[in-house]
Scaffold this motif. Structure first.
Motif, short mmCIF file in Angstrom:
data_model
loop_
_atom_site.label_atom_id
_atom_site.label_comp_id
_atom_site.label_asym_id
_atom_site.label_seq_id
_atom_site.Cartn_x
_atom_site.Cartn_y
_atom_site.Cartn_z
N SER A 57 0.84 -1.20 0.00
CA SER A 57 0.00 0.00 0.00
C SER A 57 0.87 1.25 0.00
N PRO A 58 1.61 1.47 -1.07
CA PRO A 58 2.50 2.63 -1.12
C PRO A 58 1.72 3.93 -1.28
N THR A 59 2.40 5.05 -0.98
CA THR A 59 1.82 6.39 -1.14
C THR A 59 2.70 7.21 -2.07
N LEU A 60 2.10 7.74 -3.13
CA LEU A 60 2.80 8.62 -4.06
C LEU A 60 2.23 10.02 -3.91
N VAL A 61 3.12 10.99 -3.66
CA VAL A 61 2.68 12.37 -3.43
C VAL A 61 3.43 13.30 -4.38
N ASP A 62 2.69 14.17 -5.05
CA ASP A 62 3.26 15.19 -5.95
C ASP A 62 4.20 14.59 -6.99
N CYS A 63 3.73 13.54 -7.64
CA CYS A 63 4.53 12.90 -8.69
C CYS A 63 3.97 13.25 -10.06
N GLU A 64 4.82 13.20 -11.07
CA GLU A 64 4.40 13.38 -12.45
C GLU A 64 4.70 12.09 -13.20
N LEU A 65 3.64 11.35 -13.50
CA LEU A 65 3.76 10.10 -14.24
C LEU A 65 3.33 10.40 -15.68
N LEU A 68 -2.17 4.86 -2.34
CA LEU A 68 -2.76 6.18 -2.26
C LEU A 68 -1.95 7.09 -3.17
N ILE A 69 -2.63 7.72 -4.13
CA ILE A 69 -1.98 8.62 -5.08
C ILE A 69 -2.53 10.02 -4.81
N ALA A 70 -1.66 10.95 -4.38
CA ALA A 70 -2.13 12.29 -3.99
C ALA A 70 -1.34 13.37 -4.73
N GLY A 71 -2.07 14.29 -5.33
CA GLY A 71 -1.44 15.43 -6.00
C GLY A 71 -0.56 15.07 -7.16
N CYS A 72 -0.91 14.01 -7.89
CA CYS A 72 -0.07 13.55 -8.99
C CYS A 72 -0.72 13.84 -10.34
N ALA A 73 0.12 13.89 -11.38
CA ALA A 73 -0.34 14.05 -12.76
C ALA A 73 -0.03 12.76 -13.51
N LEU A 74 -1.07 12.21 -14.17
CA LEU A 74 -0.92 10.98 -14.94
C LEU A 74 -1.37 11.30 -16.36
N GLN A 75 -0.40 11.46 -17.26
CA GLN A 75 -0.70 12.07 -18.55
C GLN A 75 0.06 11.39 -19.68
N GLY A 76 -0.50 11.53 -20.89
CA GLY A 76 0.21 11.22 -22.13
C GLY A 76 0.40 9.76 -22.44
N LEU A 97 -12.11 8.38 -5.92
CA LEU A 97 -11.55 9.64 -6.42
C LEU A 97 -12.07 10.78 -5.57
N GLU A 98 -11.17 11.67 -5.15
CA GLU A 98 -11.56 12.85 -4.39
C GLU A 98 -10.89 14.08 -5.01
N ALA A 99 -11.71 15.03 -5.45
CA ALA A 99 -11.21 16.31 -5.96
C ALA A 99 -10.20 16.12 -7.09
N CYS A 100 -10.54 15.28 -8.05
CA CYS A 100 -9.64 15.00 -9.16
C CYS A 100 -10.16 15.65 -10.45
N GLU A 101 -9.27 15.73 -11.42
CA GLU A 101 -9.59 16.25 -12.75
C GLU A 101 -9.32 15.14 -13.77
N VAL A 102 -10.40 14.70 -14.46
CA VAL A 102 -10.28 13.66 -15.48
C VAL A 102 -10.76 14.28 -16.79
N SER A 103 -9.83 14.67 -17.64
CA SER A 103 -10.20 15.46 -18.81
C SER A 103 -9.29 15.18 -19.99
N ARG A 104 -9.83 15.47 -21.19
CA ARG A 104 -9.08 15.42 -22.46
C ARG A 104 -8.46 14.04 -22.72
N ASN A 105 -9.17 13.01 -22.32
CA ASN A 105 -8.71 11.66 -22.59
C ASN A 105 -9.44 11.08 -23.80
N GLY A 106 -8.78 10.19 -24.53
CA GLY A 106 -9.46 9.44 -25.56
C GLY A 106 -10.41 8.45 -24.91
N HIS A 107 -11.42 8.01 -25.65
CA HIS A 107 -12.44 7.12 -25.11
C HIS A 107 -13.18 7.82 -23.97
#
Length: 293
Positions: free
Chosen positions: A5-13, A49-57, A96-106
């Motif tokens: 159960s790792p925690t990732l904070v402020d990461c850019e994936l 737990l993934i907090a404050g991260c960007a998962l893009q591209g 999901l809490e206070a997340c932004e899910v946008s501009r994705n295909g499908h």
């Protein structure tokens, strides 16, 4: 992530997908980039737990949760992924809490037929190619021990959802949410953008044996975010399809009091003064007189 159960904070994936920038580069399908997910969470008991991260591209999905894993995302941005924002596989759980899910295909979020739980709180889903959410439908699934896995309703709490065409302000916007056969969903004070455009497009499409509860904080028909359409029976805007819809007002306003007709007061004379009515006998017919011969 396949253990613990790792925690990732402020990461850019961020996945840098290879492009066809060189002259003469091959466009053969077998040489296309392999769909790679920005983050995959797999395995029973795995719950990061993934907090404050960007998962893009990513060429695949932004987040893939499968094989009984759980995922909690807080204040994350999942955007620009070619095969959708988040995909939930069999026996998985998502929060999901206070997340932004946008501009994705499908779709922004795809809930597979065997997924267990999906809760979205104060999350924005917008500008996704196919729509905001696709629930593939409910089905009976069993775990390794042979026990039936219960599928909980898809729950949206104070979320904001936009459908196909809403961002481009096209004349037609497809449903923001598509719910497959046998699935349940709760929409708790959720806002839909395309109704602010024209108020004429359906926001939720229901398949057979689907049950949806729509709870809104508003006074009277046409609750906030649901446009000018009057909530009525299934098949009327803003919900279309053959499922069942329950409308729930959570505004806290006092319920209207029923109008009770005034009781008629009739005065009757005392019993001693009441006279028994005499029967009225019909007149006895007179015999007809025959002229004498």
């Amino acid at each position: 992530i396949v253990a613990g159960s790792p925690t990732l904070v402020d990461c850019e994936l961020v996945v840098a997908s290879p492009g066809r920038t060189k002259p003469g580069a091959s466009n053969r399908p077998d040489q296309a980039p392999v769909p790679t997910h920005a983050l995959r969470i797999s395995g029973a008991g795995v719950s990061p737990l993934i907090a404050g991260c960007a998962l893009q591209g990513a060429a695949g999905a932004g987040v893939l949760v499968d094989a009984g894993a759980s995922a909690s995302l807080l204040q994350c941005e999942i955007s620009g992924n070619q095969q959708g924002g988040i995909f939930l596989g069999e026996s998985t759980r998502l929060r999901l809490e206070a997340c932004e899910v946008s501009r994705n295909g499908h779709f922004g979020i795809v809930v597979g037929p065997g997924a267990s739980t999906a809760y979205l709180g104060r999350t924005n889903l917008s500008s996704n190619t196919a729509g905001g959410i696709w629930h593939c439908g409910g089905q009976q699934t069993w775990d390794a021990a042979g026990g039936q896995i219960k599928q909980h309703p898809l729950w949206l709490d104070e979320c904001s959802v936009a459908a196909v065409g809403a961002a481009a302000r096209r004349a037609y916007a497809g449903p923001a949410i598509v719910i497959g056969a046998g699935a349940d969903m709760v929409l708790w004070d959720t806002l839909f953008h395309q109704q602010q455009m024209s108020g004429k497009q359906a926001m939720v499409r229901l398949e057979n044996s689907t049950r949806v509860v729509v709870a809104g904080d508003g006074s009277g028909p046409g609750m906030s975010g649901w446009g000018r359409a009057i909530p009525g029976s299934t098949g009327s805007l803003p919900v279309v399809g053959s499922g069942q819809t329950v409308w729930l007002d959570i505004s806290g306003a006092a319920l209207p009091q029923p109008v009770v007709p005034r009781r008629l007061e009739v005065e009757f004379p005392p019993r001693s003064q009441m006279q028994r009515p005499q029967p009225v006998l019909p007149d006895r017919p007179q015999p007809s007189q025959q002229p004498s011969q």
